[in-house]
Design a protein around this motif. Structure first.
Motif, PDB file in Angstrom:
ATOM      1  N   CYS A  56      35.293  35.907  52.398  1.00 36.56           N
ATOM      2  CA  CYS A  56      34.006  36.204  51.769  1.00 36.56           C
ATOM      3  C   CYS A  56      34.174  37.146  50.579  1.00 36.56           C
ATOM      4  O   CYS A  56      33.474  37.013  49.562  1.00 36.56           O
ATOM      5  N   ARG A  57      35.097  38.102  50.679  1.00 38.08           N
ATOM      6  CA  ARG A  57      35.335  39.017  49.564  1.00 38.08           C
ATOM      7  C   ARG A  57      35.920  38.270  48.361  1.00 38.08           C
ATOM      8  O   ARG A  57      35.540  38.537  47.218  1.00 38.08           O
ATOM      9  N   LEU A  58      36.832  37.334  48.608  1.00 35.00           N
ATOM     10  CA  LEU A  58      37.356  36.505  47.527  1.00 35.00           C
ATOM     11  C   LEU A  58      36.244  35.681  46.888  1.00 35.00           C
ATOM     12  O   LEU A  58      36.157  35.571  45.658  1.00 35.00           O
ATOM     13  N   HIS A  69      41.584  28.218  41.094  1.00 35.24           N
ATOM     14  CA  HIS A  69      41.797  26.837  40.642  1.00 35.24           C
ATOM     15  C   HIS A  69      40.467  26.273  40.143  1.00 35.24           C
ATOM     16  O   HIS A  69      39.437  26.391  40.821  1.00 35.24           O
ATOM     17  N   VAL A  70      40.491  25.677  38.953  1.00 37.50           N
ATOM     18  CA  VAL A  70      39.309  25.036  38.381  1.00 37.50           C
ATOM     19  C   VAL A  70      39.597  23.536  38.274  1.00 37.50           C
ATOM     20  O   VAL A  70      40.481  23.132  37.511  1.00 37.50           O
ATOM     21  N   VAL A 130      38.954  29.574  44.952  1.00 37.93           N
ATOM     22  CA  VAL A 130      39.958  30.628  45.079  1.00 37.93           C
ATOM     23  C   VAL A 130      40.602  30.500  46.454  1.00 37.93           C
ATOM     24  O   VAL A 130      39.912  30.234  47.446  1.00 37.93           O
ATOM     25  N   VAL A 131      41.914  30.622  46.496  1.00 35.26           N
ATOM     26  CA  VAL A 131      42.633  30.599  47.773  1.00 35.26           C
ATOM     27  C   VAL A 131      43.323  31.947  47.958  1.00 35.26           C
ATOM     28  O   VAL A 131      43.684  32.621  46.988  1.00 35.26           O
ATOM     29  N   SER A 132      43.505  32.330  49.195  1.00 33.26           N
ATOM     30  CA  SER A 132      44.197  33.574  49.500  1.00 33.26           C
ATOM     31  C   SER A 132      45.679  33.440  49.186  1.00 33.26           C
ATOM     32  O   SER A 132      46.212  32.335  49.028  1.00 33.26           O
ATOM     33  N   ALA A 164      36.027  29.264  48.617  1.00 32.74           N
ATOM     34  CA  ALA A 164      37.222  30.030  48.977  1.00 32.74           C
ATOM     35  C   ALA A 164      37.849  29.418  50.220  1.00 32.74           C
ATOM     36  O   ALA A 164      37.139  28.963  51.129  1.00 32.74           O
ATOM     37  N   VAL A 165      39.177  29.414  50.251  1.00 28.06           N
ATOM     38  CA  VAL A 165      39.919  28.895  51.397  1.00 28.06           C
ATOM     39  C   VAL A 165      40.934  29.952  51.852  1.00 28.06           C
ATOM     40  O   VAL A 165      41.681  30.510  51.038  1.00 28.06           O
TER      41      VAL A 165
END
Length: 207
Positions: A129-131, A191-192, A151-153, A107-108
């Motif tokens: 962390c939740r993402l 994103h994969v 996953v990005v915010s 996550a970013v």
């Protein structure tokens, strides 16, 4: 302190086939790969805080310096990490993949981070962390052959991803999950990395 936030987590680290020595080996591999990915990205050691260990993952806080735009996390660091994971798994015997195979969620995010004598904290860290721990992201990794999902915010998506900077393709980021932090619903864009691109990169590296 304003920081770019990268947090990663090992898939299935508590599986029954993963004894403590195996967990230690996987942790070592993750730290080594992360270090090499940071070197590849050109991240100077002085531009990040000491890593925060999460048992089966790592929290990295990066300083807002001109030499380290957030674009590099998405265009160089994460792809390099995914490429290393693909290479590591490809070298394992198929029978050893359940025990020694290594797949990550990442996550970013970016935001204000607080620190005391016990570590870092704050809503920005909570969101990252939740993402990372969102059930939909875990399911996404289970459903893909890629060794990494990101996953990005929404802040990173709207500020960085949607502009399509070099090495970043906005159409590969999808608003597939939401989490609640601080009484607000927050969007995560998933994103994969392309398995074909990872395989091609590995083949070119070997050649």
């Amino acid at each position: 302190m304003h920081r770019s936030i990268l947090v990663i987590d090992i898939e299935g680290s508590t599986a029954a086939v993963r004894t403590n020595p195996i967990r230690q080996e996987l942790r070592s591999q993750v730290y080594d790969m992360l270090g090499r990915a940071m070197d590849y990205t050109g991240i100077d050691g002085g531009w990040c805080d000491p890593f925060e260990d999460r048992g089966d993952g790592v929290l990295v806080l990066l300083h807002p310096v001109d030499e380290l735009p957030k674009t590099l996390l998405l265009s160089r660091l994460v792809p390099k990490l995914a490429q290393q994971l693909a290479g590591y798994n490809a070298d394992l015997p198929v029978a050893e993949l359940p025990r020694l195979g290594l797949r990550l969620r990442a996550a970013v995010h970016a935001g204000e981070v607080h620190r005391d004598g016990k570590g870092c904290f704050g809503e920005a860290v909570d969101l990252a962390c939740r993402l990372l721990d969102a059930p939909k992201l875990k399911q996404c990794l289970r459903n893909t052959p890629s060794p990494l999902v990101l996953v990005v915010s929404e802040d990173i998506y709207w500020g960085i991803v949607r502009h399509g900077y070099e090495g970043i393709c906005p159409t590969t980021y999808h608003p597939d999950l939401k989490v609640s932090v601080g009484g607000r619903r927050r969007q995560g864009y998933v994103h994969v990395p392309s398995v074909l691109q990872l395989t091609t990169a590995l083949r070119d590296h070997v050649a």
